[in-house]
Design an enzyme around this catalytic site. Sequence first.
Site, PDB file in Angstrom:
ATOM      1  CG  ASP A 185      -1.726   1.318   1.228  1.00  0.00           C
ATOM      2  OD1 ASP A 185      -2.788   1.303   0.252  1.00  0.00           O
ATOM      3  OD2 ASP A 185      -1.553   2.046   1.900  1.00  0.00           O
ATOM      4  CD  GLU A 269      -5.743   0.573  -3.290  1.00  0.00           C
ATOM      5  OE1 GLU A 269      -6.697   1.004  -3.799  1.00  0.00           O
ATOM      6  OE2 GLU A 269      -5.155   0.604  -2.109  1.00  0.00           O
ATOM      7  CB  CYS A 325     -14.126 -10.208  10.719  1.00  0.00           C
ATOM      8  SG  CYS A 325     -14.468  -8.478  10.606  1.00  0.00           S
ATOM      9  CB  CYS A 341     -12.845  -4.468  13.013  1.00  0.00           C
ATOM     10  SG  CYS A 341     -14.134  -5.240  12.142  1.00  0.00           S
ATOM     11  CG  ASP A 351      -0.814   3.774   5.442  1.00  0.00           C
ATOM     12  OD1 ASP A 351      -2.032   3.991   4.734  1.00  0.00           O
ATOM     13  OD2 ASP A 351      -0.063   4.643   5.756  1.00  0.00           O
TER      14      ASP A 351
END
Length: 366
Positions: A185, A269, A325, A341, A351
């Site tokens: 990333d 990406e 998850c 989360c 990152d």
Amino acid sequence: MKINRAYRYELKPNVAQRILLAQHAGTARFAYNWGLARRITLYEAEKKSTNAIAQHRELNQLKQTEFPWMYEVSKCAPQEALRDLDKAFKNFFRGLKLGQKVGFPRFKKKGQDDSFRLTGAIKVNGKAVQLPRLGVIRLKEEPWIRGRILSATVSREADRWFVSLACEVEIPDPAPVLGPIVGIDVGLNHFAVLSDGTKVEAPKPLDKFLKRLRRLSKKHSRKQKGSTNRKKSALALARLHRRIRNIRQDFLHKLTTNLAKTKSEIVMEDLNVRGMMRNGSLARHIADVGWGEFRRQLGYKTAWYGSKLTLVHRFYPSSKTCSACGYVREELPLSVREWDCPSCGVHHDRDHNAAKNLKNYAKGIA
């Protein structure tokens, strides 16, 4: 397998050779600008186009009467310049058909676009290179050339001349790299965060020399145009830009080579770097780290060394997805660097979490 590889070395020309190099660069630039102006005029008058071969024939006819000084340089310099112009127009029209934003060819400027390409009898003898019409020019280091030389591109950076020898090299098919899969990333706080937790810091040479760059730019703007002092100021400014570029390129080459040789698959990406550069607040910082060049180098080095580069769609929610998850947040502002989360309660570094999700994407877990 056969690959095209370039070997770049600094030239050590004498005074007469420097003059001849500048003449070649000026002729190539003139041919390019002449061809571009002729294409624009032809289209505006007759709505027609042309090509490099037709323009080279036309230029050869004009050399006898209007441009006799062009006989002092190799015929390859203007010929290759017109081929470059033809390629630029093909890229432009291809971009229009595909809906991509490819800029219209622009006129070249003296001092910024001082380069030319030669083909034909090009030889390397010891610490010297032999070029058509230029003769034998010394090099500053012992060259290491492999394969058949296809062309030589000579360019000037500030007060130094360089030659890049494009060669066709036969290399054995690389054995697959046995290293791990890694997700990467890229960012501005850290140049790259790997899925194994490694954080790579960028040298950011532009940011480091920005104060000095601004001072030299302001000093240069105050010099009288055409004066000797303005030429000296422009040279000092060009040298600083060259130093900034060299620091960035050295960092990127070392990092990409290490990744391509040690990782079996690299996942990152497919960022729209050009679109992100339109952000006035981030454009300078993005240009300083060189994301586009990083991806370009990984593209050909992974093929050379037997690894694999996987590009994930730019809209994949790597940052908003919990790597533990799979929960996906609706929003995650750029200012939020850490988050918990709400589903499983795992604490994430933004990152590092994105890098792990990219790795999971390659493994088919995401």
